[in-house]
Design a protein around this motif. Structure first.
Motif, PDB file in Angstrom:
ATOM      1  N   VAL A 139       6.997  11.924  -2.912  1.00 10.02           N
ATOM      2  CA  VAL A 139       8.166  11.604  -2.090  1.00 10.02           C
ATOM      3  C   VAL A 139       8.306  10.107  -1.881  1.00 10.02           C
ATOM      4  CG1 VAL A 139       9.250  11.936   0.174  1.00 10.02           C
ATOM      5  CG2 VAL A 139       7.944  13.807  -0.877  1.00 10.02           C
ATOM      6  N   LYS A 140       7.191   9.440  -1.512  1.00  5.69           N
ATOM      7  CA  LYS A 140       7.266   8.024  -1.144  1.00  5.69           C
ATOM      8  C   LYS A 140       5.946   7.333  -1.434  1.00  5.69           C
ATOM      9  CE  LYS A 140       6.953   6.952   3.171  1.00  5.69           C
ATOM     10  NZ  LYS A 140       7.259   6.944   4.611  1.00  5.69           N
ATOM     11  N   THR A 141       6.039   6.130  -1.996  1.00  4.30           N
ATOM     12  CA  THR A 141       4.856   5.327  -2.279  1.00  4.30           C
ATOM     13  C   THR A 141       5.111   3.882  -1.878  1.00  4.30           C
ATOM     14  OG1 THR A 141       3.360   4.526  -4.018  1.00  4.30           O
ATOM     15  CG2 THR A 141       5.641   4.936  -4.658  1.00  4.30           C
ATOM     16  N   PRO A 142       4.090   3.156  -1.396  1.00  4.25           N
ATOM     17  CA  PRO A 142       4.266   1.739  -1.094  1.00  4.25           C
ATOM     18  C   PRO A 142       4.086   0.858  -2.323  1.00  4.25           C
ATOM     19  CG  PRO A 142       2.059   2.398  -0.501  1.00  4.25           C
ATOM     20  CD  PRO A 142       2.755   3.641  -0.986  1.00  4.25           C
ATOM     21  N   ILE A 143       3.606   1.437  -3.418  1.00  8.61           N
ATOM     22  CA  ILE A 143       3.407   0.687  -4.650  1.00  8.61           C
ATOM     23  C   ILE A 143       4.773   0.487  -5.315  1.00  8.61           C
ATOM     24  CG2 ILE A 143       2.200   0.626  -6.870  1.00  8.61           C
ATOM     25  CD1 ILE A 143       0.407   0.617  -4.322  1.00  8.61           C
ATOM     26  N   PRO A 144       5.092  -0.719  -5.802  1.00  4.25           N
ATOM     27  CA  PRO A 144       6.372  -0.898  -6.495  1.00  4.25           C
ATOM     28  C   PRO A 144       6.563   0.176  -7.563  1.00  4.25           C
ATOM     29  CG  PRO A 144       5.289  -3.013  -6.207  1.00  4.25           C
ATOM     30  CD  PRO A 144       4.299  -1.970  -5.756  1.00  4.25           C
ATOM     31  N   GLU A 145       7.752   0.745  -7.606  1.00  2.00           N
ATOM     32  CA  GLU A 145       7.966   1.899  -8.480  1.00  2.00           C
ATOM     33  C   GLU A 145       7.994   1.535  -9.958  1.00  2.00           C
ATOM     34  OE1 GLU A 145      11.325   4.031  -6.900  1.00  2.00           O
ATOM     35  OE2 GLU A 145      10.083   4.965  -5.335  1.00  2.00           O
ATOM     36  N   THR A 146       7.824   0.242 -10.269  1.00  2.34           N
ATOM     37  CA  THR A 146       7.654  -0.166 -11.664  1.00  2.34           C
ATOM     38  C   THR A 146       6.249   0.160 -12.162  1.00  2.34           C
ATOM     39  OG1 THR A 146       7.044  -2.377 -10.861  1.00  2.34           O
ATOM     40  CG2 THR A 146       9.333  -2.027 -11.537  1.00  2.34           C
ATOM     41  N   GLU A 147       5.353   0.527 -11.234  1.00  2.40           N
ATOM     42  CA  GLU A 147       3.999   0.909 -11.599  1.00  2.40           C
ATOM     43  C   GLU A 147       3.710   2.319 -11.099  1.00  2.40           C
ATOM     44  OE1 GLU A 147       0.853  -1.839 -10.784  1.00  2.40           O
ATOM     45  OE2 GLU A 147       2.140  -3.594 -11.040  1.00  2.40           O
ATOM     46  N   SER A 148       2.848   3.015 -11.820  1.00  2.68           N
ATOM     47  CA  SER A 148       2.473   4.381 -11.440  1.00  2.68           C
ATOM     48  C   SER A 148       0.965   4.457 -11.255  1.00  2.68           C
ATOM     49  CB  SER A 148       2.920   5.378 -12.516  1.00  2.68           C
ATOM     50  OG  SER A 148       4.323   5.450 -12.589  1.00  2.68           O
ATOM     51  N   TRP A 149       0.537   4.488  -9.979  1.00  2.00           N
ATOM     52  CA  TRP A 149      -0.863   4.680  -9.650  1.00  2.00           C
ATOM     53  C   TRP A 149      -1.076   6.129  -9.228  1.00  2.00           C
ATOM     54  CZ3 TRP A 149      -2.655   0.115  -5.993  1.00  2.00           C
ATOM     55  CH2 TRP A 149      -2.304  -1.117  -6.577  1.00  2.00           C
ATOM     56  N   HIS A 150      -2.315   6.550  -9.172  1.00  2.00           N
ATOM     57  CA  HIS A 150      -2.663   7.851  -8.615  1.00  2.00           C
ATOM     58  C   HIS A 150      -3.400   7.658  -7.290  1.00  2.00           C
ATOM     59  CE1 HIS A 150      -1.566   9.289 -12.594  1.00  2.00           C
ATOM     60  NE2 HIS A 150      -1.597  10.526 -12.120  1.00  2.00           N
ATOM     61  N   TYR A 151      -3.473   8.735  -6.507  1.00  2.00           N
ATOM     62  CA  TYR A 151      -4.149   8.659  -5.214  1.00  2.00           C
ATOM     63  C   TYR A 151      -5.233   9.707  -5.143  1.00  2.00           C
ATOM     64  CZ  TYR A 151      -4.625   7.191  -0.366  1.00  2.00           C
ATOM     65  OH  TYR A 151      -5.099   6.654   0.808  1.00  2.00           O
ATOM     66  N   SER A 152      -6.427   9.255  -4.814  1.00  4.85           N
ATOM     67  CA  SER A 152      -7.568  10.146  -4.688  1.00  4.85           C
ATOM     68  C   SER A 152      -7.813  10.415  -3.203  1.00  4.85           C
ATOM     69  CB  SER A 152      -8.780   9.514  -5.380  1.00  4.85           C
ATOM     70  OG  SER A 152      -9.905  10.369  -5.333  1.00  4.85           O
ATOM     71  N   LEU A 153      -9.037  10.476  -2.775  1.00  4.70           N
ATOM     72  CA  LEU A 153      -9.395  10.894  -1.420  1.00  4.70           C
ATOM     73  C   LEU A 153      -9.411   9.705  -0.472  1.00  4.70           C
ATOM     74  CD1 LEU A 153     -12.294  13.175  -2.640  1.00  4.70           C
ATOM     75  CD2 LEU A 153     -10.002  13.918  -1.947  1.00  4.70           C
ATOM     76  N   GLY A 154      -8.228   9.344   0.027  1.00  3.80           N
ATOM     77  CA  GLY A 154      -8.115   8.209   0.920  1.00  3.80           C
ATOM     78  C   GLY A 154      -8.142   6.868   0.222  1.00  3.80           C
ATOM     79  N   HIS A 155      -7.956   6.836  -1.084  1.00  6.46           N
ATOM     80  CA  HIS A 155      -7.951   5.566  -1.814  1.00  6.46           C
ATOM     81  C   HIS A 155      -7.134   5.708  -3.096  1.00  6.46           C
ATOM     82  CE1 HIS A 155     -11.374   7.841  -3.470  1.00  6.46           C
ATOM     83  NE2 HIS A 155     -11.114   7.224  -4.604  1.00  6.46           N
ATOM     84  N   TRP A 156      -6.696   4.558  -3.602  1.00  8.68           N
ATOM     85  CA  TRP A 156      -5.877   4.501  -4.811  1.00  8.68           C
ATOM     86  C   TRP A 156      -6.727   4.413  -6.069  1.00  8.68           C
ATOM     87  CZ3 TRP A 156      -0.690   5.110  -4.655  1.00  8.68           C
ATOM     88  CH2 TRP A 156      -0.027   4.884  -3.433  1.00  8.68           C
ATOM     89  N   VAL A 157      -6.130   4.865  -7.166  1.00  2.08           N
ATOM     90  CA  VAL A 157      -6.688   4.637  -8.502  1.00  2.08           C
ATOM     91  C   VAL A 157      -5.647   3.827  -9.267  1.00  2.08           C
ATOM     92  CG1 VAL A 157      -7.648   5.672 -10.591  1.00  2.08           C
ATOM     93  CG2 VAL A 157      -7.867   6.871  -8.393  1.00  2.08           C
ATOM     94  N   GLU A 158      -5.977   2.599  -9.617  1.00  2.00           N
ATOM     95  CA  GLU A 158      -5.016   1.697 -10.255  1.00  2.00           C
ATOM     96  C   GLU A 158      -4.997   1.944 -11.772  1.00  2.00           C
ATOM     97  OE1 GLU A 158      -5.190  -2.387  -9.061  1.00  2.00           O
ATOM     98  OE2 GLU A 158      -5.992  -1.897  -7.086  1.00  2.00           O
ATOM     99  N   ASP A 159      -4.372   3.044 -12.140  1.00  2.00           N
ATOM    100  CA  ASP A 159      -4.421   3.488 -13.540  1.00  2.00           C
ATOM    101  C   ASP A 159      -3.049   3.481 -14.205  1.00  2.00           C
ATOM    102  OD1 ASP A 159      -3.386   5.552 -12.024  1.00  2.00           O
ATOM    103  OD2 ASP A 159      -4.702   7.104 -12.836  1.00  2.00           O
ATOM    104  N   ASP A 160      -2.177   2.578 -13.765  1.00  2.00           N
ATOM    105  CA  ASP A 160      -0.875   2.470 -14.425  1.00  2.00           C
ATOM    106  C   ASP A 160      -1.076   2.281 -15.930  1.00  2.00           C
ATOM    107  OD1 ASP A 160       2.177   1.855 -14.203  1.00  2.00           O
ATOM    108  OD2 ASP A 160       1.345   0.252 -15.445  1.00  2.00           O
TER     109      ASP A 160
END
Length: 327
Positions: free
Chosen positions: A237-258
């Protein structure tokens, strides 16, 4: 001719690129922090890189930069700490409900803010936070909102606690790994965004994750979910990451895997610019530590302190990894 070419190929030595030395890494990281255009834009800040046992390099960049020991509000970098708290309380065995909340898929997305001395439950049930109601439209989909952790903390039995009590509970759970003298406090009883600490104290947390002294260390990056509404509109629904990048979210933390610019690092950038990370191979941790309120409400993502710190922090990380300063 074919045999001659083949012979030359066989005879030609393979060119091996040696890992940069620690001195080369530190110099490249320092030059990047001080001179890179994206890092100059994020100054002043304190930066640090280390391994599972100790800091390896760091320093202040920009005029009036904070010290390593400067306490600051870390906003959403608090989320990583709460995720670790839950994993410790569950002895590493998270329930399906825990995972749903820590993936920000619980539907408790009417949350906005806590008043300074409210308890966890009083804040969650406040009028400004939708009386703690669940939003059926967001349940089961990633929606970056502090309400997930606020409600989860109530379910964990923390509802009656104010900021000091919440901090004491978190420190107690993490003390076996971090030490009884580890300092982490809350300005509000808001697990997802109310934390305050220093780079020195947060680095102890990161080293414990890397060394698997904390249960969450073994769970970094697991069961990560899609977060970009542009690429997975039915899942996010909503992410604070600029939508030009696609990260994933794990257990209370991000995975920077764009796919284009990601390196798989784990992180938890905060809205005021505090950006901690652990490399994908868990060899190194790092952070850009600052507290900057200007630009929070900007419509340009690059003006936001969190985005600016990520841009700088990953250049410092890249420079450390290959020993080549960025400009």
């Amino acid at each position: 001719m074919r045999h001659t070419t083949l012979a030359l190929l066989i005879a030609a030595p393979l060119i091996a690129h040696a890992d940069p030395t620690p001195v080369q890494r530190a110099a490249a990281a320092r030059l990047t922090a001080e001179k890179s255009a994206v890092c100059v834009a994020a100054q002043p800040f304190y930066w640090e890189i280390g391994n599972a046992t100790q800091p390896l390099a760091g320093g202040k960049a920009g005029d009036n930069a904070p010290e390593r020991s400067t306490e600051m509000a870390i906003a959403s970098a608090s989320k990583w700490v709460y995720g670790a708290f839950v994993a410790e309380r569950r002895q590493g065995q998270l329930t399906s409900e825990d995972i749903k909340f820590l993936h920000f898929q619980s539907g408790y997305t009417y949350f906005h803010v806590c008043r300074p001395n409210q308890s966890v439950a009083a804040c969650q049930e406040g009028l400004i936070n939708g009386r703690g109601r669940q939003n059926p439209a967001t349940e089961g989909r990633f929606d970056y909102n502090g309400g997930h952790m606020q409600k989860h903390a109530v379910l964990m039995g923390l509802g009656s606690l104010g900021p000091d009590g919440l901090a004491a509970a978190v420190r107690q759970a993490l003390a076996p790994a971090l030490g009884a003298d580890w300092r982490f406090d809350y300005s509000q009883s808001q697990p997802a965004g109310g934390g305050k600490t220093s780079a020195a104290q947060y680095s102890r947390f990161l080293r414990a994750l890397m060394a698997d002294k904390l249960q969450l260390g073994r769970l970094l990056g697991t069961q990560a979910v899609c977060t970009n509404p542009q690429t997975c509109p039915t899942q996010a629904v909503k992410t604070p990451i600029p939508e030009t990048e696609s990260w994933h979210y794990s257990l209370g933390h991000w995975v920077e895997d764009d796919p284009q610019v990601g390196d798989g690092s784990f992180s938890s950038p905060g809205a005021f610019g505090f950006y901690p990370w652990v490399s994908a191979d868990k060899r190194f941790y790092g952070m850009v530590a600052r507290e900057q309120r200007h630009g929070l409400m900007s419509g340009d993502p690059s003006d936001k302190p969190a985005v600016a710190s990520v841009s700088c922090g990953r250049e410092i990380r890249a420079a450390w990894m290959d020993g080549q300063p960025r400009r």
